[in-house]
Design a protein around this motif. Structure first.
Motif, PDB file in Angstrom:
ATOM      1  N   THR A  90     -17.887   3.244   0.572  1.00  0.00           N
ATOM      2  CA  THR A  90     -17.188   2.680  -0.584  1.00  0.00           C
ATOM      3  C   THR A  90     -16.188   3.687  -1.138  1.00  0.00           C
ATOM      4  OG1 THR A  90     -19.141   1.365  -1.145  1.00  0.00           O
ATOM      5  CG2 THR A  90     -17.487   1.649  -2.866  1.00  0.00           C
ATOM      6  N   ARG A  91     -16.620   4.921  -1.266  1.00  0.00           N
ATOM      7  CA  ARG A  91     -15.759   5.969  -1.803  1.00  0.00           C
ATOM      8  C   ARG A  91     -14.566   6.231  -0.877  1.00  0.00           C
ATOM      9  NH1 ARG A  91     -16.552   9.548  -5.817  1.00  0.00           N
ATOM     10  NH2 ARG A  91     -15.409  11.540  -5.773  1.00  0.00           N
ATOM     11  N   MET A  92     -14.790   6.064   0.424  1.00  0.00           N
ATOM     12  CA  MET A  92     -13.711   6.273   1.387  1.00  0.00           C
ATOM     13  C   MET A  92     -12.745   5.084   1.408  1.00  0.00           C
ATOM     14  SD  MET A  92     -12.696   5.180   4.681  1.00  0.00           S
ATOM     15  CE  MET A  92     -14.202   4.637   5.492  1.00  0.00           C
ATOM     16  N   LEU A  93     -13.287   3.864   1.347  1.00  0.00           N
ATOM     17  CA  LEU A  93     -12.464   2.664   1.484  1.00  0.00           C
ATOM     18  C   LEU A  93     -11.667   2.322   0.227  1.00  0.00           C
ATOM     19  CD1 LEU A  93     -14.947   0.312   3.396  1.00  0.00           C
ATOM     20  CD2 LEU A  93     -12.818   1.286   4.293  1.00  0.00           C
ATOM     21  N   HIS A  94     -12.234   2.604  -0.945  1.00  0.00           N
ATOM     22  CA  HIS A  94     -11.609   2.189  -2.207  1.00  0.00           C
ATOM     23  C   HIS A  94     -10.143   2.636  -2.325  1.00  0.00           C
ATOM     24  CE1 HIS A  94     -11.562   0.922  -6.437  1.00  0.00           C
ATOM     25  NE2 HIS A  94     -10.919   2.061  -6.683  1.00  0.00           N
ATOM     26  N   PRO A  95      -9.829   3.902  -2.125  1.00  0.00           N
ATOM     27  CA  PRO A  95      -8.414   4.304  -2.265  1.00  0.00           C
ATOM     28  C   PRO A  95      -7.513   3.704  -1.193  1.00  0.00           C
ATOM     29  CG  PRO A  95      -9.743   6.154  -1.500  1.00  0.00           C
ATOM     30  CD  PRO A  95     -10.693   5.084  -1.888  1.00  0.00           C
ATOM     31  N   TRP A  96      -8.029   3.523   0.024  1.00  0.00           N
ATOM     32  CA  TRP A  96      -7.195   2.940   1.073  1.00  0.00           C
ATOM     33  C   TRP A  96      -6.877   1.478   0.797  1.00  0.00           C
ATOM     34  CZ3 TRP A  96      -4.258   5.665   3.920  1.00  0.00           C
ATOM     35  CH2 TRP A  96      -4.635   6.940   4.342  1.00  0.00           C
ATOM     36  N   ILE A  97      -7.844   0.761   0.231  1.00  0.00           N
ATOM     37  CA  ILE A  97      -7.576  -0.620  -0.181  1.00  0.00           C
ATOM     38  C   ILE A  97      -6.499  -0.630  -1.262  1.00  0.00           C
ATOM     39  CG2 ILE A  97      -8.555  -2.713  -1.213  1.00  0.00           C
ATOM     40  CD1 ILE A  97     -11.263  -1.863  -0.015  1.00  0.00           C
ATOM     41  N   GLY A  98      -6.543   0.380  -2.135  1.00  0.00           N
ATOM     42  CA  GLY A  98      -5.519   0.503  -3.170  1.00  0.00           C
ATOM     43  C   GLY A  98      -4.130   0.699  -2.586  1.00  0.00           C
ATOM     44  N   VAL A  99      -4.027   1.469  -1.515  1.00  0.00           N
ATOM     45  CA  VAL A  99      -2.735   1.683  -0.854  1.00  0.00           C
ATOM     46  C   VAL A  99      -2.218   0.371  -0.267  1.00  0.00           C
ATOM     47  CG1 VAL A  99      -1.590   2.825   1.086  1.00  0.00           C
ATOM     48  CG2 VAL A  99      -3.165   4.122  -0.374  1.00  0.00           C
ATOM     49  N   VAL A 100      -3.125  -0.393   0.371  1.00  0.00           N
ATOM     50  CA  VAL A 100      -2.729  -1.693   0.934  1.00  0.00           C
ATOM     51  C   VAL A 100      -2.261  -2.629  -0.181  1.00  0.00           C
ATOM     52  CG1 VAL A 100      -3.527  -3.739   2.191  1.00  0.00           C
ATOM     53  CG2 VAL A 100      -4.280  -1.456   2.907  1.00  0.00           C
ATOM     54  N   LEU A 101      -2.986  -2.636  -1.311  1.00  0.00           N
ATOM     55  CA  LEU A 101      -2.577  -3.452  -2.455  1.00  0.00           C
ATOM     56  C   LEU A 101      -1.181  -3.083  -2.919  1.00  0.00           C
ATOM     57  CD1 LEU A 101      -3.132  -5.330  -4.958  1.00  0.00           C
ATOM     58  CD2 LEU A 101      -4.022  -3.279  -6.087  1.00  0.00           C
TER      59      LEU A 101
END
Length: 228
Positions: A67-78
């Motif tokens: 979760t900690r790894m994916l959260h910022p990357w999802i933010g970049v995609v957003l």
């Protein structure tokens, strides 16, 4: 003229029957649903990291570390997805004098007396507010998110700045979530609106009732598909 910026490449009247009006092409719809999906995933993953009582939500992402790894990357995609939309739609969302009158008569809109409101282009003042609000908060979220992204920027960000960034990030996340809920509610409440983001078109009656100026502009500019 403000009317001309309301006309986008996918906008076209289709003769039917029944008469429909093209509002969003496949690319815009895809971007919209990617943006919406990212917002939901960010809300769930962000809440799971926000308080221990919500940590169970990390199970949706494969555990706390994932979760900690994916959260910022999802933010970049957003960020990338929304600002592709932004580049295409910002002109149509610029405020006009009609928006001031529409806002002053918001009670008529809520009561369903849209015949008392000024004729509108592609978007009303409420839709424009959500659009610019989303743009603002996404910029704030990506900026503050980068400051607290330990893997890449943790060692270069002073502790006081990190604390301020986390606070601003959290407040902005709550506010954009409220905007998102308002956006979804308005789309469901105004019958026929969801069709624009599922089929790409709205009915001629929907366009006449809610965005008459936009419809007249399309007709006046000959944006009508050829008769078969």
């Amino acid at each position: 003229m403000s009317g001309s910026r309301d006309i986008l490449p996918d906008d076209e009247i289709h003769r039917g029957p029944p008469i429909t009006v093209g509002r969003y092409g496949p690319g815009k719809r895809l971007n919209h649903w990617i943006t919406a999906s990212c917002l939901i995933l960010l809300a769930l993953s962000g809440l799971s990291l926000f308080h221990p009582s919500l940590f169970f939500l990390t199970g949706l992402f494969g555990g706390g570390q994932n979760t900690r790894m994916l959260h910022p990357w999802i933010g970049v995609v957003l960020f990338l997805s929304f600002f592709i939309l932004f580049a295409q739609l910002w002109r149509a969302n610029l405020p006009t004098r009609a928006d001031v009158q529409w806002t002053s008569q918001i009670g008529d809109f809520i009561a369903g007396h849209e015949e008392r409101l000024p004729e509108l282009g592609k978007y009303n003042a409420g839709q424009k507010l959500i659009f610019w609000g989303m743009a603002f908060f996404i910029i704030v979220l990506i900026a503050t998110g980068l400051l607290v992204w330990d893997q890449y920027f943790g060692e270069t960000t002073p502790i006081d700045l990190r604390r301020a960034a986390i606070l601003i990030h959290s407040i902005s996340a709550v506010l954009i979530l409220l905007l998102f809920i308002l956006h979804v509610y308005a789309a469901i409440w105004t019958r026929g609106t969801l069709r624009a983001m599922t089929r790409g078109t709205v009915t001629g009656g929907w366009a006449w009732r809610h965005h008459r100026k936009w419809l007249k502009e399309l007709a006046g500019r000959g944006r009508i598909d050829p008769a078969e």
